[in-house]
Design an enzyme around this catalytic site. Structure first.
Site, PDB file in Angstrom:
ATOM      1  N   GLU A   1     134.121  50.428  10.415  1.00 36.73           N
ATOM      2  CA  GLU A   1     134.554  49.709   9.205  1.00 36.73           C
ATOM      3  C   GLU A   1     135.388  50.651   8.352  1.00 36.73           C
ATOM      4  OE1 GLU A   1     132.005  47.134   6.402  1.00 36.73           O
ATOM      5  OE2 GLU A   1     132.507  48.876   5.162  1.00 36.73           O
TER       6      GLU A   1
ATOM      7  N   THR B   1     137.481  45.843   4.980  1.00 33.89           N
ATOM      8  CA  THR B   1     136.760  45.139   3.920  1.00 33.89           C
ATOM      9  C   THR B   1     137.718  44.410   2.972  1.00 33.89           C
ATOM     10  OG1 THR B   1     136.699  46.998   2.394  1.00 33.89           O
ATOM     11  CG2 THR B   1     134.878  46.821   3.980  1.00 33.89           C
TER      12      THR B   1
ATOM     13  N   HIS C   1     137.817  41.087   6.725  1.00 32.44           N
ATOM     14  CA  HIS C   1     136.716  40.497   5.957  1.00 32.44           C
ATOM     15  C   HIS C   1     137.311  39.491   4.965  1.00 32.44           C
ATOM     16  CE1 HIS C   1     133.750  44.128   6.492  1.00 32.44           C
ATOM     17  NE2 HIS C   1     134.480  43.931   7.579  1.00 32.44           N
TER      18      HIS C   1
ATOM     19  N   ASP D   1     129.552  39.730  -3.469  1.00 34.09           N
ATOM     20  CA  ASP D   1     128.507  39.833  -4.500  1.00 34.09           C
ATOM     21  C   ASP D   1     128.830  38.888  -5.638  1.00 34.09           C
ATOM     22  OD1 ASP D   1     126.870  41.673  -3.201  1.00 34.09           O
ATOM     23  OD2 ASP D   1     128.230  43.302  -3.747  1.00 34.09           O
TER      24      ASP D   1
ATOM     25  N   ALA E   1     127.967  32.259   2.521  1.00 35.76           N
ATOM     26  CA  ALA E   1     128.886  32.595   3.617  1.00 35.76           C
ATOM     27  C   ALA E   1     128.916  31.491   4.673  1.00 35.76           C
ATOM     28  CB  ALA E   1     128.472  33.929   4.232  1.00 35.76           C
TER      29      ALA E   1
ATOM     30  N   TYR F   1     121.087  41.129   7.706  1.00 35.34           N
ATOM     31  CA  TYR F   1     120.347  42.090   6.874  1.00 35.34           C
ATOM     32  C   TYR F   1     119.005  42.443   7.514  1.00 35.34           C
ATOM     33  CZ  TYR F   1     124.027  40.849   3.704  1.00 35.34           C
ATOM     34  OH  TYR F   1     125.284  40.657   3.175  1.00 35.34           O
TER      35      TYR F   1
ATOM     36  N   HIS G   1     118.291  40.489   2.566  1.00 33.54           N
ATOM     37  CA  HIS G   1     119.280  40.703   1.509  1.00 33.54           C
ATOM     38  C   HIS G   1     118.568  41.041   0.211  1.00 33.54           C
ATOM     39  CE1 HIS G   1     122.394  39.549  -1.490  1.00 33.54           C
ATOM     40  NE2 HIS G   1     123.215  40.002  -0.562  1.00 33.54           N
TER      41      HIS G   1
ATOM     42  N   GLN H   1     123.990  44.972   7.870  1.00 36.26           N
ATOM     43  CA  GLN H   1     123.991  45.905   6.752  1.00 36.26           C
ATOM     44  C   GLN H   1     123.496  47.252   7.293  1.00 36.26           C
ATOM     45  OE1 GLN H   1     125.066  47.235   4.206  1.00 36.26           O
ATOM     46  NE2 GLN H   1     124.585  45.582   2.747  1.00 36.26           N
TER      47      GLN H   1
ATOM     48  N   GLN I   1     125.435  59.110  -2.534  1.00 32.57           N
ATOM     49  CA  GLN I   1     125.782  58.006  -1.638  1.00 32.57           C
ATOM     50  C   GLN I   1     124.515  57.290  -1.169  1.00 32.57           C
ATOM     51  OE1 GLN I   1     127.181  59.408   2.096  1.00 32.57           O
ATOM     52  NE2 GLN I   1     128.082  57.463   2.728  1.00 32.57           N
TER      53      GLN I   1
HETATM   54  P1  FAD Z   1     125.106  34.926   2.294  1.00 29.72           P
HETATM   55  O1  FAD Z   1     124.825  34.904   3.742  1.00 29.72           O
HETATM   56  O2  FAD Z   1     125.721  33.717   1.693  1.00 29.72           O
HETATM   57  O3  FAD Z   1     123.766  35.309   1.547  1.00 29.72           O
HETATM   58  C1  FAD Z   1     123.744  35.588   0.145  1.00 29.72           C
HETATM   59  C2  FAD Z   1     122.339  35.345  -0.396  1.00 29.72           C
HETATM   60  O4  FAD Z   1     122.081  33.943  -0.360  1.00 29.72           O
HETATM   61  C3  FAD Z   1     121.226  35.990   0.438  1.00 29.72           C
HETATM   62  O5  FAD Z   1     120.166  36.336  -0.409  1.00 29.72           O
HETATM   63  C4  FAD Z   1     120.826  34.878   1.383  1.00 29.72           C
HETATM   64  O6  FAD Z   1     119.517  35.060   1.877  1.00 29.72           O
HETATM   65  C5  FAD Z   1     120.958  33.667   0.460  1.00 29.72           C
HETATM   66  N1  FAD Z   1     121.259  32.432   1.186  1.00 29.72           N
HETATM   67  C6  FAD Z   1     122.077  32.274   2.250  1.00 29.72           C
HETATM   68  N2  FAD Z   1     122.088  30.990   2.645  1.00 29.72           N
HETATM   69  C7  FAD Z   1     121.271  30.315   1.794  1.00 29.72           C
HETATM   70  C8  FAD Z   1     120.874  28.972   1.669  1.00 29.72           C
HETATM   71  N3  FAD Z   1     121.293  28.037   2.524  1.00 29.72           N
HETATM   72  N4  FAD Z   1     120.020  28.621   0.660  1.00 29.72           N
HETATM   73  C9  FAD Z   1     119.569  29.552  -0.216  1.00 29.72           C
HETATM   74  N5  FAD Z   1     119.913  30.865  -0.135  1.00 29.72           N
HETATM   75  C10 FAD Z   1     120.756  31.236   0.846  1.00 29.72           C
HETATM   76  N6  FAD Z   1     131.222  42.426   0.254  1.00 29.72           N
HETATM   77  C11 FAD Z   1     132.511  42.338  -0.170  1.00 29.72           C
HETATM   78  O7  FAD Z   1     132.758  42.010  -1.339  1.00 29.72           O
HETATM   79  N7  FAD Z   1     133.555  42.616   0.679  1.00 29.72           N
HETATM   80  C12 FAD Z   1     133.361  42.978   1.972  1.00 29.72           C
HETATM   81  O8  FAD Z   1     134.314  43.219   2.702  1.00 29.72           O
HETATM   82  C13 FAD Z   1     132.021  43.064   2.449  1.00 29.72           C
HETATM   83  N8  FAD Z   1     131.740  43.384   3.734  1.00 29.72           N
HETATM   84  C14 FAD Z   1     130.447  43.368   4.180  1.00 29.72           C
HETATM   85  C15 FAD Z   1     130.201  43.640   5.534  1.00 29.72           C
HETATM   86  C16 FAD Z   1     128.887  43.610   6.015  1.00 29.72           C
HETATM   87  C17 FAD Z   1     128.639  43.869   7.478  1.00 29.72           C
HETATM   88  C18 FAD Z   1     127.810  43.359   5.134  1.00 29.72           C
HETATM   89  C19 FAD Z   1     126.392  43.380   5.640  1.00 29.72           C
HETATM   90  C20 FAD Z   1     128.045  43.121   3.792  1.00 29.72           C
HETATM   91  C21 FAD Z   1     129.372  43.111   3.305  1.00 29.72           C
HETATM   92  N9  FAD Z   1     129.650  42.818   1.974  1.00 29.72           N
HETATM   93  C22 FAD Z   1     130.953  42.770   1.538  1.00 29.72           C
HETATM   94  C23 FAD Z   1     128.559  42.587   1.011  1.00 29.72           C
HETATM   95  C24 FAD Z   1     128.217  41.097   0.900  1.00 29.72           C
HETATM   96  O9  FAD Z   1     129.310  40.369   0.408  1.00 29.72           O
HETATM   97  C25 FAD Z   1     127.020  40.982  -0.047  1.00 29.72           C
HETATM   98  O10 FAD Z   1     125.871  41.531   0.540  1.00 29.72           O
HETATM   99  C26 FAD Z   1     126.751  39.578  -0.567  1.00 29.72           C
HETATM  100  O11 FAD Z   1     125.831  39.662  -1.651  1.00 29.72           O
HETATM  101  C27 FAD Z   1     126.145  38.661   0.478  1.00 29.72           C
HETATM  102  O12 FAD Z   1     127.081  38.284   1.393  1.00 29.72           O
HETATM  103  P2  FAD Z   1     126.662  37.374   2.666  1.00 29.72           P
HETATM  104  O13 FAD Z   1     127.924  37.033   3.329  1.00 29.72           O
HETATM  105  O14 FAD Z   1     125.621  38.034   3.455  1.00 29.72           O
HETATM  106  O15 FAD Z   1     126.066  36.116   1.890  1.00 29.72           O
END
Ligand code: FAD
Length: 291
Positions: free
Chosen positions: A21, A52, A82, A114, A132, A151, A155, A182, A218
């Site tokens: 990444e 990212t 991303h 976030d 997502a 995660y 998460h 993660q 970090q």
């Molecule tokens: P989701 O899968 O939507 O989850 C977010 C929260 O909602 C979680 O607590 C989940 O359990 C909950 N949730 C999911 N579905 C439901 C549902 N149906 N009902 C109720 N709750 C639900 N961030 C950036 O800004 N830019 C990046 O490029 C970036 N790259 C990343 C790459 C990786 C590999 C990882 C692991 C994270 C990255 N992130 C990035 C961080 C990420 O955007 C954050 O962790 C964000 O808070 C959650 O993203 P997600 O896509 O996992 O969200």
């Protein structure tokens, strides 16, 4: 190449993809700096490089598609762009899809991003793409190979791991064909999570994300932003080299290399290195895995 095809080929060959990444460098020379970073990676021949999108609230999203395109077109590597959906509307998503298509992007990691400061999880329900999983179908329909984030320790905002895995399964059901985790410092967390994911019917490849740590700040940041737990060996490294940053850095990279070797020995689907744009970190990881 599509990332799902890379995993398929690796499975057939009995190997595991190793990916990196990177983030868009800040400042005016983003693309030039990204070219230097990715050029260093290209010598290590990773199976793909993901870029990212506005990670950590940096707002640095405009260069993602351009960097992913440069990685594919100039360096001949597979790239993954991303994309976060928290601020997208159907119209702006359409624009993003058009931008990604015209950049020749094949692979997208679909993320929520976030929540903006002050927005609660409950308030997020009122927006166009709250999770997502809601972003995945439009990207699949547009022809992209789509991945999602996983995660191993749940998460930060999710109360328990079983629910987190249930949410993860929704990404697969929506059309995601690979998952990237993660970062974690304790491989046992990944192995427990993998069992839960298997039991929940998650069948797409899950590639394990590892960040070689190079400073105490970090690690502290990651503990609080990623909810990664700290096993005793990491705490001992941080304590032992508190006043010796160079030795701490070397020990942190070494620790990650041992983590990667252990994951490889356990036959994980793939390994993803959070390089922090450092070719030396990527090189150490690659040499631990491929000699
Ligand atoms: P989701 O899968 O939507 O989850 C977010 C929260 O909602 C979680 O607590 C989940 O359990 C909950 N949730 C999911 N579905 C439901 C549902 N149906 N009902 C109720 N709750 C639900 N961030 C950036 O800004 N830019 C990046 O490029 C970036 N790259 C990343 C790459 C990786 C590999 C990882 C692991 C994270 C990255 N992130 C990035 C961080 C990420 O955007 C954050 O962790 C964000 O808070 C959650 O993203 P997600 O896509 O996992 O969200």
């Amino acid at each position: 190449m599509r990332v799902d095809q890379i995993f398929e080929n690796a499975r057939a060959a009995g190997t595991m993809p190793v990916s990196f990444e990177m983030f868009p460098p800040k400042g005016e020379l983003t693309l030039e700096r990204a070219r230097e970073v990715a050029g260093g990676f290209a010598e290590l021949a990773p199976d793909f490089v993901s870029v990212t999108y506005s990670a950590g609230g940096s707002g640095n999203s405009a260069a993602t598609a351009k960097i992913a395109q440069m990685i594919s077109d100039e360096l001949g590597l597979t790239s993954v762009a991303h994309l976060t959906c928290i601020s997208l509307t159907p119209e702006t998503l359409g624009e993003k899809i058009a931008e990604f298509r015209s950049a020749g992007i094949e692979n997208v990691l679909a993320l929520r991003g976030d929540l903006p400061d002050g927005m609660s999880e409950a308030e997020a329900d009122g927006i166009a793409f709250p999770y997502a999983k809601d972003l995945v179908p439009a990207l699949v329909d547009a022809g992209f190979c789509v991945g999602g984030a996983a995660y191993p320790e749940g998460h930060l905002t999710c109360d328990d791991l079983v629910t987190s895995v249930k949410h993860l399964k929704q990404k697969q059901d929506a059309g995601a064909s690979f998952l990237v985790t993660q970062l974690f410092f304790d491989n046992e967390c990944f192995y427990r999570f993998r069992e839960l994911a298997d039991a929940a019917g998650i069948t797409v490849p899950i590639t394990a994300g590892i960040m070689p740590f190079t400073s105490k700040q970090q690690v502290t940041r990651m503990v609080f932003t990623c909810a990664a737990s700290l096993p005793a060996p990491v705490i001992k490294i941080l304590a032992r080299y508190e006043d010796d940053p160079a030795s701490l850095r070397a020990a942190g990279i070494e620790y990650a290399c041992r983590q990667l070797e252990d994951l490889a020995a356990h036959g994980v689907d793939g390994l993803h290195v959070y390089t922090m744009n450092r070719a030396d970190v990527a090189a150490a990881a690659m040499s631990a895995l491929r000699g």
